[in-house]
Design an enzyme around this catalytic site. Structure first.
Site, PDB file in Angstrom:
ATOM      1  N   SER A 151       7.040   1.713  -8.412  1.00 37.45           N
ATOM      2  CA  SER A 151       7.077   1.126  -7.083  1.00 37.45           C
ATOM      3  C   SER A 151       8.493   0.658  -6.723  1.00 37.45           C
ATOM      4  O   SER A 151       9.405   1.473  -6.620  1.00 37.45           O
ATOM      5  CB  SER A 151       6.061  -0.015  -6.985  1.00 37.45           C
ATOM      6  OG  SER A 151       5.827  -0.376  -5.654  1.00 37.45           O
ATOM      7  N   ASP A 246      -2.455   5.996  -2.078  1.00 35.44           N
ATOM      8  CA  ASP A 246      -1.267   5.155  -2.080  1.00 35.44           C
ATOM      9  C   ASP A 246      -0.606   5.213  -0.714  1.00 35.44           C
ATOM     10  O   ASP A 246      -0.352   6.297  -0.178  1.00 35.44           O
ATOM     11  CB  ASP A 246      -0.286   5.652  -3.156  1.00 35.44           C
ATOM     12  CG  ASP A 246       0.915   4.744  -3.335  1.00 35.44           C
ATOM     13  OD1 ASP A 246       1.010   3.709  -2.645  1.00 35.44           O
ATOM     14  OD2 ASP A 246       1.770   5.071  -4.175  1.00 35.44           O
ATOM     15  N   HIS A 276      -2.143   2.961  -6.028  1.00 37.91           N
ATOM     16  CA  HIS A 276      -0.849   2.340  -6.251  1.00 37.91           C
ATOM     17  C   HIS A 276      -1.013   1.177  -7.230  1.00 37.91           C
ATOM     18  O   HIS A 276      -2.013   0.473  -7.221  1.00 37.91           O
ATOM     19  CB  HIS A 276      -0.281   1.821  -4.934  1.00 37.91           C
ATOM     20  CG  HIS A 276       1.128   1.339  -5.053  1.00 37.91           C
ATOM     21  ND1 HIS A 276       2.209   2.152  -4.825  1.00 37.91           N
ATOM     22  CD2 HIS A 276       1.639   0.125  -5.402  1.00 37.91           C
ATOM     23  CE1 HIS A 276       3.330   1.465  -5.017  1.00 37.91           C
ATOM     24  NE2 HIS A 276       3.005   0.234  -5.374  1.00 37.91           N
TER      25      HIS A 276
END
Length: 312
Positions: A151, A246, A276
């Protein structure tokens, strides 16, 4: 494909716990929630050595890092940047996955505790990230280097790879980009897809960006939005891990395509049925273990290629 059963059950349990949405929390409360969530992963495997160090950043500040050495003869270095929207998270939260990665690859893993927003806004995080890479190159010389992150950490991995190219920094053999944030455009279709509003949703990304880079004009800086970099040629080979569900999926796909167009070897690993933030949740989500195994295989393959070329 729907979320896998383990993820659906995990989200159900979180919902039953009744916690507030992230974007309604203060940064302090969000950090506590993040730590509680990642504590479910338990402890990773023992290391030959685990050492906490302090690294100086470019502006004179300092930040922590943890050096996980699995054996007396590691074969490389993985510099790992944690996720958390540049606002939450720390080295303790990714200790378990870092240890797993170290054990599976026989690489020293350096977990980077870069400074967080809103106390330390952009460009503190990328500055710390690059300082950590340079520190690893100097403290652990002669070993192949992999940069990796999930991320926001994937975002920082792209930034340090490009800066190492431009500034003659440590040579990087592979970049592992796990659902990286690569652009500040929050109106891509994936941000509005109802199937993607899970542990991370569009509201949370607005919250993260507002804390990290509150000036909208500054968000187009390639060190904040790597997809907007003019030149991506000459970068290390890349592995991208993209979960099916995501809000960042489209910008991850777009970044992979930009790398390909620039002549960078890219391997795209899709994680069907995953969301995610799944990657560090080792011991909680089976999909995390499967993705970790694929990442370890990719790192092993990159190190074998380097060894075959006579560099190790």
């Amino acid at each position: 494909m729907a979320l896998d059963e383990a993820t659906a059950q995990f989200l159900k349990q979180l919902g039953e716990a009744g916690s507030s949405p992230l974007h309604e929390m203060t940064p302090a409360a969000a950090r506590t929630m993040y730590t509680q969530l990642h504590s479910l992963s338990g402890q990773g495997p023992p290391m030959a050595r685990a050492e906490d160090v302090t690294i100086a950043s470019e502006d004179g500040a300092s930040f922590p890092a943890r050096v996980l050495t699995p054996t007396t003869a590691p074969r490389g270095v993985v510099v790992y940047y944690h996720g958390g929207g540049w606002t939450v998270g720390g080295i303790d939260d990714v200790d378990a996955v870092g240890r797993q990665l170290a054990e599976r690859t026989n690489c020293t893993v350096v977990l980077v505790g870069y400074r967080l927003a809103p106390e330390h806004r952009f460009p503190a995080a990328p500055s710390d990230a690059y300082a950590a890479l340079c520190w690893a190159g100097a403290a652990l010389p002669g070993q192949p280097i992999v940069v990796a992150g999930d991320s926001a950490g994937g975002n920082l991995s792209t930034v340090v790879a490009r800066r190492a190219r431009d500034d003659g920094g440590p040579a990087i053999d592979l970049q592992v980009l796990i659902y990286p944030a690569t652009d500040c455009d929050l109106d891509r279709a994936s941000y509005h897809d109802p199937a993607n509003q899970l542990l991370l949703d569009r509201h949370a990304m607005v919250w993260f960006w507002d804390h990290y880079v509150p000036d909208p004009a500054q968000r187009a800086d390639p060190d904040a939005s790597p997809l907007r970099a003019v030149d991506l040629s000459g970068l290390p080979p890349a592995v991208l891990v993209l979960p099916e569900h995501d809000v960042l999926s489209e910008e991850g796909e777009a970044y992979a395509e930009r790398l390909r167009q620039a002549g960078v070897p890219v391997r795209l690993q899709r994680a069907d049925g995953q969301m995610h933030a799944f990657f560090p949740l080792v011991g909680v989500l089976p999909g995390s273990a499967a993705a970790l195994a694929r990442v370890a295989e990719s790192i092993d393959a990159a190190l074998r290629v380097r060894s075959a070329r006579g560099h190790v």
